[in-house]
Motif scaffolding. Structure first.
Motif, PDB file in Angstrom:
ATOM      1  N   ARG A   7       0.243  -1.060  -0.141  1.00  0.00           N
ATOM      2  CA  ARG A   7       0.147  -0.126   0.262  1.00  0.00           C
ATOM      3  C   ARG A   7       0.630   0.884  -0.071  1.00  0.00           C
ATOM      4  O   ARG A   7       0.795   2.519  -1.027  1.00  0.00           O
ATOM      5  CB  ARG A   7      -0.965  -0.193   1.170  1.00  0.00           C
ATOM      6  CG  ARG A   7      -1.606   1.161   1.354  1.00  0.00           C
ATOM      7  CD  ARG A   7      -2.656   1.200   2.927  1.00  0.00           C
ATOM      8  NE  ARG A   7      -3.898   2.047   2.124  1.00  0.00           N
ATOM      9  CZ  ARG A   7      -3.259   3.509   2.943  1.00  0.00           C
ATOM     10  NH1 ARG A   7      -1.843   3.521   2.705  1.00  0.00           N
ATOM     11  NH2 ARG A   7      -4.029   5.166   3.093  1.00  0.00           N
ATOM     12  N   ILE A  10       2.815   1.680  -3.179  1.00  0.00           N
ATOM     13  CA  ILE A  10       1.379   2.415  -4.100  1.00  0.00           C
ATOM     14  C   ILE A  10       1.356   4.379  -3.953  1.00  0.00           C
ATOM     15  O   ILE A  10       0.492   4.484  -5.205  1.00  0.00           O
ATOM     16  CB  ILE A  10       0.155   1.171  -4.138  1.00  0.00           C
ATOM     17  CG1 ILE A  10       0.779   0.084  -5.167  1.00  0.00           C
ATOM     18  CG2 ILE A  10      -0.976   1.853  -5.295  1.00  0.00           C
ATOM     19  CD1 ILE A  10      -0.044  -1.094  -4.734  1.00  0.00           C
ATOM     20  N   TYR A  30       6.535   3.990 -13.512  1.00  0.00           N
ATOM     21  CA  TYR A  30       6.240   2.970 -12.999  1.00  0.00           C
ATOM     22  C   TYR A  30       4.971   2.339 -13.568  1.00  0.00           C
ATOM     23  O   TYR A  30       4.090   1.077 -13.200  1.00  0.00           O
ATOM     24  CB  TYR A  30       5.242   3.173 -11.747  1.00  0.00           C
ATOM     25  CG  TYR A  30       6.775   3.576 -10.954  1.00  0.00           C
ATOM     26  CD1 TYR A  30       6.975   3.137  -9.894  1.00  0.00           C
ATOM     27  CD2 TYR A  30       7.006   5.477 -11.172  1.00  0.00           C
ATOM     28  CE1 TYR A  30       7.916   3.812  -9.234  1.00  0.00           C
ATOM     29  CE2 TYR A  30       7.728   5.541  -9.619  1.00  0.00           C
ATOM     30  CZ  TYR A  30       8.175   4.670  -9.067  1.00  0.00           C
ATOM     31  OH  TYR A  30       9.722   5.200  -8.498  1.00  0.00           O
ATOM     32  N   VAL A  81      -6.281   3.933  -1.193  1.00  0.00           N
ATOM     33  CA  VAL A  81      -5.723   3.141  -1.639  1.00  0.00           C
ATOM     34  C   VAL A  81      -5.614   1.449  -1.063  1.00  0.00           C
ATOM     35  O   VAL A  81      -5.770   1.380   0.524  1.00  0.00           O
ATOM     36  CB  VAL A  81      -3.926   3.566  -1.707  1.00  0.00           C
ATOM     37  CG1 VAL A  81      -3.177   2.419  -2.282  1.00  0.00           C
ATOM     38  CG2 VAL A  81      -3.366   4.372  -2.353  1.00  0.00           C
ATOM     39  N   VAL A  83      -5.298  -2.476  -1.099  1.00  0.00           N
ATOM     40  CA  VAL A  83      -4.641  -3.096  -2.336  1.00  0.00           C
ATOM     41  C   VAL A  83      -4.423  -4.763  -2.323  1.00  0.00           C
ATOM     42  O   VAL A  83      -4.856  -5.020  -0.807  1.00  0.00           O
ATOM     43  CB  VAL A  83      -3.003  -3.113  -1.977  1.00  0.00           C
ATOM     44  CG1 VAL A  83      -1.934  -3.889  -2.120  1.00  0.00           C
ATOM     45  CG2 VAL A  83      -2.407  -1.555  -1.850  1.00  0.00           C
ATOM     46  N   SER A  90      -5.506  -3.435  -7.263  1.00  0.00           N
ATOM     47  CA  SER A  90      -4.494  -1.770  -5.959  1.00  0.00           C
ATOM     48  C   SER A  90      -6.306  -1.150  -6.664  1.00  0.00           C
ATOM     49  O   SER A  90      -6.672  -0.555  -8.096  1.00  0.00           O
ATOM     50  CB  SER A  90      -3.647  -1.738  -5.605  1.00  0.00           C
ATOM     51  OG  SER A  90      -3.623  -1.112  -7.432  1.00  0.00           O
ATOM     52  N   CYS A 115      -5.752  -1.255 -10.431  1.00  0.00           N
ATOM     53  CA  CYS A 115      -4.382  -1.147 -11.173  1.00  0.00           C
ATOM     54  C   CYS A 115      -3.834  -2.753 -10.817  1.00  0.00           C
ATOM     55  O   CYS A 115      -4.175  -3.299  -9.551  1.00  0.00           O
ATOM     56  CB  CYS A 115      -3.605  -0.600 -10.962  1.00  0.00           C
ATOM     57  SG  CYS A 115      -4.204   0.968 -12.032  1.00  0.00           S
ATOM     58  N   TRP A 117      -0.500  -4.852 -10.573  1.00  0.00           N
ATOM     59  CA  TRP A 117       1.163  -4.393 -10.791  1.00  0.00           C
ATOM     60  C   TRP A 117       1.533  -5.471 -10.864  1.00  0.00           C
ATOM     61  O   TRP A 117       1.292  -6.892 -10.489  1.00  0.00           O
ATOM     62  CB  TRP A 117       1.532  -4.074  -8.941  1.00  0.00           C
ATOM     63  CG  TRP A 117       0.852  -2.664  -8.921  1.00  0.00           C
ATOM     64  CD1 TRP A 117      -0.192  -2.262  -8.023  1.00  0.00           C
ATOM     65  CD2 TRP A 117       1.146  -1.041  -9.268  1.00  0.00           C
ATOM     66  NE1 TRP A 117      -1.494  -1.330  -8.719  1.00  0.00           N
ATOM     67  CE2 TRP A 117       0.076  -0.390  -8.489  1.00  0.00           C
ATOM     68  CE3 TRP A 117       2.615  -0.787  -9.190  1.00  0.00           C
ATOM     69  CZ2 TRP A 117       1.002   0.835  -9.012  1.00  0.00           C
ATOM     70  CZ3 TRP A 117       2.744   0.225  -9.560  1.00  0.00           C
ATOM     71  CH2 TRP A 117       1.530   0.889  -9.242  1.00  0.00           C
ATOM     72  N   ILE A 123       3.074  -0.836 -13.493  1.00  0.00           N
ATOM     73  CA  ILE A 123       1.765  -1.364 -13.394  1.00  0.00           C
ATOM     74  C   ILE A 123       1.661  -2.128 -14.677  1.00  0.00           C
ATOM     75  O   ILE A 123       1.557  -1.636 -16.098  1.00  0.00           O
ATOM     76  CB  ILE A 123       0.598  -0.727 -13.500  1.00  0.00           C
ATOM     77  CG1 ILE A 123       0.664   0.765 -12.351  1.00  0.00           C
ATOM     78  CG2 ILE A 123      -0.540  -0.320 -13.791  1.00  0.00           C
ATOM     79  CD1 ILE A 123       0.117   1.739 -12.578  1.00  0.00           C
TER      80      ILE A 123
END
Length: 149
Positions: A7, A10, A30, A81, A83, A90, A115, A117, A123
């Motif tokens: 978390r 991100i 990223y 956020v 996750v 996320s 997103c 990851w 991403i």
């Protein structure tokens, strides 16, 4: 089992949007080159792309023409956020801050980006949700004002 970004990682990546345009450029470091990106809805910036370049060129590059400097300034609210550490997915909530068109019209948008990851911290898949009516009214109006449509 792979280890995905947590978390804090991100949140730190998305907080880069608070410092445009430099932070925006850093954010895209990223994003995987072959990201699968979808902007949902039925509006001028909706669609699906399979590379970072195609997504950026179709959306950010065009939107940047419509906004006064410094451009998109986004904040992630407290608790914005979520996750899933087992899948790499996320959900990030963002809101625009002091974002205006070149004509000075406020663009008060609220986003939810979902997103996925990879273990390397990039991403690889994203879906963006937003207020399409507001986008059409404000950014569509600015495109018409500038004679771009």
């Amino acid at each position: 089992m792979p280890t995905y970004p947590d978390r804090k990682y991100i949140a730190d990546v998305f907080r880069l949007f608070y410092d445009p345009p430099e932070g925006t450029k850093k954010f895209f470091d990223y994003v995987d080159e072959n990201v699968k990106w979808q902007v949902t809805g039925q509006h001028r910036f909706s669609g699906s792309w399979t590379t970072k370049k195609d997504y950026y060129d179709a959306t950010w590059a065009n939107i940047n023409l419509l906004l006064s400097e410094p451009g998109y300034k986004l904040e992630v609210p407290e608790g914005g956020v979520i996750v899933d550490s087992e899948t790499g997915w996320s959900v990030i909530e963002m809101k625009t801050v002091d974002t205006k068109t070149k004509a000075g019209v406020p663009y008060n948008q609220h986003y939810s980006w979902h997103c996925r990851w990879n273990p390397e911290g990039k991403i690889v898949e994203a879906k963006a949700f937003l207020d399409a009516d507001h986008l059409e009214k404000v950014l569509g109006g600015e495109q018409r004002r500038q004679g771009l449509v």
